[in-house]
Design a protein around this motif. Structure first.
Motif: not given
Length: 203
Positions: A30-34, A38-49, A77-84
């Motif tokens: 789970l740690e590796d996947i989460l 998180a990076y996938c979501e960051q890259k998705a936002a960056s791609s749209c920008i 942000e929600r994935v980061m919350e799950q990680i923390r």
């Protein structure tokens, strides 16, 4: 109406399902996947920008993708919350072999509209695969909180998938988009056949 019913006439099926071993591996790492998620979501936002900045004159594209940026960053942000909350550590990004392979299929040159189409279709494909993997996690992962989390994200990614595909069909002839989309689907299936099933990757 369920999300499946609302999108079934718009979505083209992925040609190769995820190896069933993936969800078992993923649920045990789970740690590796989460972190990768998180990076996938960051890259998705960056791609749209990036698309908004490259094509600011396309009003509907800007209008459609602006809220997608906010949603993808909200997912980050929600994935980061799950990680923390699980005491995991947010490490450095891993090499994304899947996306690297997809990028190699992007046609270089051509008209501005053709370039736009390539990037919209690649983004649609990534969202489709993410949607499929979130569905697998929702149905198979033991953690009840993550089951609910991935169900919500599955619905969201399905909507983003349709957004990208419909934008491509707005700015390029439908027949050309459909032909190229089928090529992308075939290529992605081949990529999936030839990369290892990994325990530390969302894709």
């Amino acid at each position: 109406m369920s999300w499946e019913e609302s999108t079934k006439n718009k979505m083209l099926n992925l040609q190769l399902p995820t190896d069933p071993r993936w969800v078992d591996i993923a649920s045990m790492n789970l740690e590796d996947i989460l972190v990768d998620h998180a990076y996938c979501e960051q890259k998705a936002a960056s791609s749209c920008i990036s698309l908004i900045l490259r094509f600011p004159d396309l009003e509907e594209l800007v209008e459609v993708l602006t809220p997608v940026v906010a949603e993808e960053w909200g997912h980050f942000e929600r994935v980061m919350e799950q990680i923390r909350k699980r005491g995991f550590k947010f490490g450095f990004p891993r090499k994304d072999e899947y996306v690297i392979k997809l990028n190699q299929f992007v046609r270089k040159g051509g008209s501005r509209v053709s370039q736009l189409t390539e990037h919209l279709l690649m983004n649609a494909l990534i969202e489709a695969r993410s949607c499929e993997r979130f569905k697998l996690l929702w149905k198979n992962i033991a953690d009840e909180e993550l089951q609910h989390f991935y169900y919500e994200l599955m619905i969201s990614e399905a909507g983003h998938y349709v957004n990208f595909l419909e934008l491509a069909r707005k700015y390029q002839e439908y027949e050309l988009v459909d032909k190229r989309w089928k090529e992308w689907l075939a290529y992605e299936a081949d990529v999936l056949r030839n990369i290892d099933v990994r325990s530390d990757r969302m894709h």
